[in-house]
Design an enzyme around this catalytic site. Structure first.
Site, PDB file in Angstrom:
ATOM      1  N   SER A 158      13.262 -43.511 -11.422  1.00 40.96           N
ATOM      2  CA  SER A 158      12.106 -42.680 -11.092  1.00 40.96           C
ATOM      3  C   SER A 158      12.051 -42.562  -9.572  1.00 40.96           C
ATOM      4  O   SER A 158      11.960 -43.570  -8.874  1.00 40.96           O
ATOM      5  CB  SER A 158      10.810 -43.308 -11.624  1.00 40.96           C
ATOM      6  OG  SER A 158       9.717 -42.484 -11.295  1.00 40.96           O
ATOM      7  N   THR A 183       9.140 -40.404  -4.292  1.00 44.34           N
ATOM      8  CA  THR A 183       9.468 -39.530  -3.159  1.00 44.34           C
ATOM      9  C   THR A 183       8.568 -39.734  -1.943  1.00 44.34           C
ATOM     10  O   THR A 183       8.932 -39.334  -0.842  1.00 44.34           O
ATOM     11  CB  THR A 183       9.430 -38.052  -3.589  1.00 44.34           C
ATOM     12  OG1 THR A 183       8.222 -37.802  -4.315  1.00 44.34           O
ATOM     13  CG2 THR A 183      10.621 -37.718  -4.455  1.00 44.34           C
ATOM     14  N   HIS A 190     -15.556  -7.784   1.255  1.00 41.21           N
ATOM     15  CA  HIS A 190     -14.560  -8.715   1.820  1.00 41.21           C
ATOM     16  C   HIS A 190     -14.777 -10.125   1.303  1.00 41.21           C
ATOM     17  O   HIS A 190     -13.838 -10.800   0.850  1.00 41.21           O
ATOM     18  CB  HIS A 190     -14.645  -8.690   3.351  1.00 41.21           C
ATOM     19  CG  HIS A 190     -13.757  -9.688   4.024  1.00 41.21           C
ATOM     20  ND1 HIS A 190     -14.191 -10.952   4.368  1.00 41.21           N
ATOM     21  CD2 HIS A 190     -12.459  -9.633   4.368  1.00 41.21           C
ATOM     22  CE1 HIS A 190     -13.199 -11.616   4.922  1.00 41.21           C
ATOM     23  NE2 HIS A 190     -12.128 -10.835   4.936  1.00 41.21           N
ATOM     24  N   GLY A 197      -8.221  -7.136   4.216  1.00 43.86           N
ATOM     25  CA  GLY A 197      -9.066  -7.212   5.399  1.00 43.86           C
ATOM     26  C   GLY A 197      -8.473  -7.945   6.580  1.00 43.86           C
ATOM     27  O   GLY A 197      -9.101  -8.061   7.624  1.00 43.86           O
ATOM     28  N   LYS A 234       0.833  -1.206   0.000  1.00 43.40           N
ATOM     29  CA  LYS A 234       0.000   0.000   0.000  1.00 43.40           C
ATOM     30  C   LYS A 234       0.865   1.252   0.000  1.00 43.40           C
ATOM     31  O   LYS A 234       0.639   2.191  -0.775  1.00 43.40           O
ATOM     32  CB  LYS A 234      -0.918  -0.030   1.215  1.00 43.40           C
ATOM     33  CG  LYS A 234      -2.041   0.985   1.181  1.00 43.40           C
ATOM     34  CD  LYS A 234      -3.033   0.731   2.315  1.00 43.40           C
ATOM     35  CE  LYS A 234      -3.767  -0.562   2.114  1.00 43.40           C
ATOM     36  NZ  LYS A 234      -4.697  -0.892   3.196  1.00 43.40           N
ATOM     37  N   TYR A 254      11.917 -35.334 -16.192  1.00 42.70           N
ATOM     38  CA  TYR A 254      10.465 -35.134 -16.127  1.00 42.70           C
ATOM     39  C   TYR A 254       9.967 -35.231 -14.687  1.00 42.70           C
ATOM     40  O   TYR A 254      10.647 -35.759 -13.799  1.00 42.70           O
ATOM     41  CB  TYR A 254       9.729 -36.161 -17.002  1.00 42.70           C
ATOM     42  CG  TYR A 254       9.795 -37.589 -16.497  1.00 42.70           C
ATOM     43  CD1 TYR A 254       8.874 -38.075 -15.565  1.00 42.70           C
ATOM     44  CD2 TYR A 254      10.786 -38.463 -16.954  1.00 42.70           C
ATOM     45  CE1 TYR A 254       8.941 -39.372 -15.103  1.00 42.70           C
ATOM     46  CE2 TYR A 254      10.859 -39.762 -16.502  1.00 42.70           C
ATOM     47  CZ  TYR A 254       9.934 -40.220 -15.562  1.00 42.70           C
ATOM     48  OH  TYR A 254      10.002 -41.511 -15.092  1.00 42.70           O
ATOM     49  N   ARG A 256      -3.628   3.060   8.443  1.00 42.11           N
ATOM     50  CA  ARG A 256      -3.956   1.815   7.740  1.00 42.11           C
ATOM     51  C   ARG A 256      -2.726   0.911   7.641  1.00 42.11           C
ATOM     52  O   ARG A 256      -1.610   1.377   7.420  1.00 42.11           O
ATOM     53  CB  ARG A 256      -4.473   2.118   6.326  1.00 42.11           C
ATOM     54  CG  ARG A 256      -5.598   3.120   6.296  1.00 42.11           C
ATOM     55  CD  ARG A 256      -5.933   3.541   4.875  1.00 42.11           C
ATOM     56  NE  ARG A 256      -6.850   2.615   4.234  1.00 42.11           N
ATOM     57  CZ  ARG A 256      -7.105   2.625   2.942  1.00 42.11           C
ATOM     58  NH1 ARG A 256      -6.487   3.474   2.151  1.00 42.11           N
ATOM     59  NH2 ARG A 256      -7.963   1.780   2.425  1.00 42.11           N
ATOM     60  N   CYS A 296       7.939 -39.575  -9.546  1.00 44.12           N
ATOM     61  CA  CYS A 296       6.543 -40.006  -9.717  1.00 44.12           C
ATOM     62  C   CYS A 296       5.752 -39.986  -8.419  1.00 44.12           C
ATOM     63  O   CYS A 296       4.623 -40.442  -8.370  1.00 44.12           O
ATOM     64  CB  CYS A 296       6.489 -41.399 -10.341  1.00 44.12           C
ATOM     65  SG  CYS A 296       7.243 -42.680  -9.326  1.00 44.12           S
ATOM     66  N   ARG A 299      -2.811  -1.359  -6.048  1.00 38.75           N
ATOM     67  CA  ARG A 299      -1.950  -2.539  -5.887  1.00 38.75           C
ATOM     68  C   ARG A 299      -2.394  -3.574  -6.913  1.00 38.75           C
ATOM     69  O   ARG A 299      -3.465  -3.449  -7.505  1.00 38.75           O
ATOM     70  CB  ARG A 299      -2.062  -3.118  -4.469  1.00 38.75           C
ATOM     71  CG  ARG A 299      -3.463  -3.579  -4.107  1.00 38.75           C
ATOM     72  CD  ARG A 299      -3.577  -4.008  -2.657  1.00 38.75           C
ATOM     73  NE  ARG A 299      -4.955  -4.335  -2.310  1.00 38.75           N
ATOM     74  CZ  ARG A 299      -5.389  -4.558  -1.080  1.00 38.75           C
ATOM     75  NH1 ARG A 299      -4.562  -4.477  -0.057  1.00 38.75           N
ATOM     76  NH2 ARG A 299      -6.658  -4.856  -0.854  1.00 38.75           N
ATOM     77  N   MET A 307      -5.720  -7.179   8.371  1.00 39.20           N
ATOM     78  CA  MET A 307      -5.146  -6.337   9.417  1.00 39.20           C
ATOM     79  C   MET A 307      -5.972  -5.066   9.560  1.00 39.20           C
ATOM     80  O   MET A 307      -7.000  -4.913   8.918  1.00 39.20           O
ATOM     81  CB  MET A 307      -3.667  -6.074   9.116  1.00 39.20           C
ATOM     82  CG  MET A 307      -2.828  -7.338   9.228  1.00 39.20           C
ATOM     83  SD  MET A 307      -1.102  -7.053   8.891  1.00 39.20           S
ATOM     84  CE  MET A 307      -1.145  -6.549   7.184  1.00 39.20           C
TER      85      MET A 307
END
Length: 900
Positions: free
Chosen positions: A781, A784, A473, A122, A43, A868, A113, A848, A357, A124
């Protein structure tokens, strides 16, 4: 003399080293610029930039985010040096505006503000009309000759100051206001006269004293210091913390505080206030999109206290002001090269800009605006791609109401955020969070939302309010979250205490189903059928640009032809994970597979597997057809066998009758397959080594499917993946079985198919010995999900009991099952990549696990040099965009980005 000089020099040096905490803007020149968002907040940077552009902005100053951080470092104590700066800058505002703060003849009033680096609408606090007391009131009365305006301004100030600075429940002020309106027989605040408003001021002061045990502060400087502290304190308010958590905003940034001369939109019919966007934030259409309220202050629009008028009404009432406002919006958009949101006030026929903004927008709007701005030569393709956050694309995949369905529309409001939502009605944010945590889909219904509702809004499928406009809001936050939202539905009469709303004679109670159409604003009784939306043409343009700007390819995790088709439609360039075990659970297949598990000999097992093989082959033919010409990575059986057997006595009894095997034998088999830790047990390649006939059947089905299609001139690229390899010898055995079976099938079909054999890297030992494993693999591959379990030594299914606490207490920064832990799991991946590539430079590398669709994980994979990522079909667009972002950031190109 020398000593005196030395002291003076020391004082000058100390002064020069003193930090600057306050930056002025006004009189066409600002000390800051739009590029200083880190220091001035969004702001403050916007106000500085508008001032420097010669746009009419009331004079003021911004207290920096650094001052806020220092305030908290000092134990929430106001810095003396900061207060000295504030006092000197008040004098600059007085000189500029020709008013005097605290003066009883010509009083200057201020707005205070918040304004963080990242927009948090909205979340704060703001205090308007600061500086009023019983003495300055007299000066304002004398100067304006407008008693109604002055008392309206005073009662607003007491409400805001009391609720924000001293935490008095705002509803207590509203209850007094509602009672006075009821006694006067009016519905709108604007229908109260000066006498009514003067009475409200008296009642509000009495409420303040009851609640705080103190008189309302009369010293304007005390009011100012308290308000600045309240703005700083709001950074760690519950709603701000929740918003930051939901949007991934760091806690340590702090907020700036903007102190500005008040201009008044509530001085009569030639005054007003409004909020708008330089383009439509829902659709992206190039049109000025704003709302306006005559004789009002900004809080009336933003909080949804009154339903505002469309901006076209301003054009009718004040055509010159409208033209000036439109010109300013065009100027700002050309300057920033982005869609902006703006706030403005008109005081007795003079326009002032209070904010600009980057505007929050839906995914559809973000895509259209980005593509349009490239056509308009405002930005380039790289900037356009970077303007769209990958996770935003989720919104485009939200369902809409089936146009063929017959629905019962009971009311209509404003279509604030598109899409559709079905859920059970709840009336409070806390109930929304509670019900959602139990798996219920809910619609939050409120008179209007407030920042305190943020958690419930996030938990809901959609949001419905009785009041408020397209810039309220609920509308702004709903759009930012990608939630379906309908606002300003005036036909709703909400009884929050009794937990129902009625539309005429129709009563809808808590727990009843409703459907919202965020595209039309319709409120529908019951559960309307939903369908997937048609993607806008600009979506495919952005996907094309993303591919051009990416290094990583994006594949999909798909187990069926239908999933494969969706993946192709979204632009996947192959399948990175096809889980064969999911194919076993259909009725006829599960019977045959259970027969195999319960068999006592190899011959019996092979006989049972012969029943399954045609099904597997049929599945692979369907997937290969959908992905013709693209690689398909098929993981051989991974889960432990006990997962395929019945769990309850009733299920065991049914299986016993179907297979003609005693329940005793079935229970004994189940008992023999039980494991203390199945995640680390008899699964993956360990099953393939123990029961080679299972993997042999799967490889045969894969290769027969590939050969049949190859004979029909359909190109197929199968990649056969061996799961849970920890030792190179495991892969060596399984590779030999795979190659032997594949060669036999190709020989029988008299056709050659280009296939590959590789493995998942999902165990720590596999990563560490990747140089050995790479001698037997053509691709890695990274699984994870399991690799994270392996590295952390925890079970994903059980970690939910403590991981949220770890994240809340910042023991770990985020859930490692959502984003790759780059310091631990990531290091294992890096070891595997380096070691694998060292012995096999042509080794193909992918991921993957679920991380394959997570933008921050994709960024890490890009840095690591993978070929990939693979994710669920509906996350393919997100992954493609994230891949482009990752590559652009890594390349460090000069990307033109908005400075707002």
């Amino acid at each position: 003399m020398a000593l005196k000089k030395r002291k003076v020099l020391q004082k000058i040096k100390k002064t020069n080293l003193q930090k600057k905490y306050v930056y002025y803007f006004g009189d066409g020149k600002a000390e800051g610029t739009g590029a200083m968002k880190d220091l001035l907040g969004g702001k403050g940077a916007g106000l500085a930039e508008m001032t420097n552009l010669g746009i009419p902005v009331p004079s003021g100053f911004t207290i920096t985010t650094e001052a806020c951080r220092e305030y908290f470092k000092q134990g929430e104590k106001f810095l003396e040096v900061l207060w000295e700066e504030v006092l000197s800058y008040i004098k600059r505002i007085e000189k500029s505006m020709k008013y005097k703060f605290g003066d009883n003849k010509n009083p200057l009033l201020l707005s205070v503000r918040s304004g963080a680096k990242f927009s948090m609408p909205g979340m704060m606090d703001t205090v308007l009309n600061l500086g009023l007391n019983d003495e300055t009131l007299k000066g304002l009365l004398e100067k304006t000759k407008n008693d109604r305006f002055v008392y309206d301004t005073y009662r607003r100030f007491i409400t805001m100051f009391g609720s924000i600075v001293t935490n008095i429940d705002r509803k207590k002020f509203e209850d007094i206001l509602d009672k006075v309106k009821e006694e006067r027989g009016v519905k709108l605040d604007t229908e109260l006269d000066a006498k009514d408003l003067k009475f409200l001021v008296k009642k509000y002061k009495e409420l303040y004293k009851r609640e705080t045990k103190k008189d309302f502060p009369s010293d304007p400087y005390e009011q100012l210091k308290m308000a600045i502290k309240a703005v700083f304190d709001s950074w760690y308010g519950d709603r701000a913390i929740t918003y930051r958590r939901l949007h991934g905003i760091p806690d340590d940034l702090g907020t700036a505080c903007n102190v500005m001369a008040m201009v008044f939109g509530n001085m009569g019919e030639n005054s007003g206030t409004g909020v708008g966007f330089t383009r439509d934030p829902s659709t992206g259409k190039k049109r000025f999109f704003a709302e306006f309220l005559p004789n009002a202050q900004g809080e009336d629009v933003v909080a949804g206290i009154r339903t505002p008028l469309r901006i076209e009404e301003l054009k009718k009432r004040m055509p010159q002001i409208y033209s000036e406002l439109e010109n300013i919006c065009n100027k700002l958009e050309r300057h920033y090269r982005d869609m902006l949101d703006i706030e403005f006030t008109i005081q007795e026929g003079k326009l002032y800009m209070l904010q600009t903004r980057v505007g929050k927008r839906t995914a559809a709007a973000a895509i259209k605006i980005a593509v349009d701005m490239v056509k308009e030569k405002l930005i380039d393709k790289k900037t356009a791609v970077l303007r769209i956050e990958p996770e935003q694309l989720n919104q485009l995949l939200h369902p809409t109401i089936d146009s063929k369905a017959q629905v019962n529309v009971i009311a209509k409001g404003l279509p604030a955020s598109p899409g559709a939502a079905v859920g059970k009605v709840v009336f409070t944010a806390s109930d929304a969070e509670d019900w959602a945590s139990k798996g219920e889909k809910v619609i939050l219904v409120r008179a209007e939302t407030s920042p305190e509702d943020i958690g419930g809004m996030h938990a809901s499928q959609g949001i419905l309010t009785a009041r408020g406009g397209m810039t309220s809001h609920a509308a702004v936050v709903g759009r930012g979250m990608g939630k379906c939202c309908v606002v300003g539905c005036g036909a709703l009469n909400i009884n929050e205490e009794e937990k129902y709303f009625n539309v005429g004679d129709l009563i809808v109670k808590e727990g009843d189903f409703i459907t919202l159409n965020g595209t039309t604003g319709e409120v529908i009784l019951g559960q309307a059928p939903l369908v997937m939306p048609k993607l806008p043409k600009e979506f495919y343009t952005i996907m094309k640009w993303s591919e051009e700007l990416s290094k990583l390819n994006v594949r999909a995790n798909a187990d069926t032809p239908k999933d494969a088709r969706v993946a192709r439609e979204f632009g996947a360039v192959g399948i990175g994970l096809c889980r064969t075990e999911h194919m076993f659970f259909e009725t006829e297949r599960i019977k045959a597979f259970r027969e195999m598990i319960l068999s006592d000999t190899v011959e019996q097992r092979k006989k049972a597997l012969e029943k399954i093989e045609p099904y597997q082959k049929e599945d692979f033919i369907g997937i290969f057809k959908e992905m013709k010409g693209l690689p398909v990575t098929i993981r051989l059986l991974d889960p432990p066998l006990h997962e395929f057997l019945p769990k309850t006595d009733e299920e065991i009894e049914v299986l016993s009758k179907e297979m003609g095997i005693s329940t005793k034998k079935i229970k004994a088999k189940i008992k023999s397959l039980e494991e203390f830790n199945p995640m680390l047990g008899h699964r993956g390649c360990r099953l393939g080594i123990t029961y080679p006939e299972v993997y042999e059947m799967q490889v045969r089905a894969i290769m027969e499917a590939a050969c049949e299609l190859a004979k029909k001139k359909i190109k197929v690229i199968p990649e056969i993946m061996i799961p849970l390899v920890a030792h190179v010898n495991e892969l060596k055995i399984m590779r030999q079985l795979t190659v032997k079976t594949a060669e036999e099938v190709m020989k029988a079909y008299k056709v050659r198919v280009d296939y590959k054999v590789g493995t998942m890297i999902e165990l720590a030992r596999a990563a560490i010995t990747a140089d050995q494993i790479a001698t037997e693999a053509e691709f890695f591959s990274f699984g994870t999900n399991d690799l994270t379990q392996s590295v952390y030594g925890l079970s994903r299914d059980d970690a939910g009991k403590f991981l949220p606490l770890y994240i809340d207490q910042k023991i770990i920064p985020e859930d490692p099952f959502i984003s790759i832990d780059t310091e631990g799991v990531g290091q294992m991946m890096e070891i595997a990549v380096k070691k694998g590539k060292k012995v096999n430079k042509d080794l193909k590398l992918g991921i993957c696990g679920e991380h394959g669709g997570d933008p921050s994980s994709i960024e890490f994979c890009n840095k690591l040099g993978l070929n990939y990522v693979s994710c669920s079909p509906y996350r393919v667009p997100i992954a493609k965009l994230a891949s482009a972002h990752a590559n652009l950031k890594q390349r460090g190109k000069d990307i033109i980005r908005s400075t707002v």
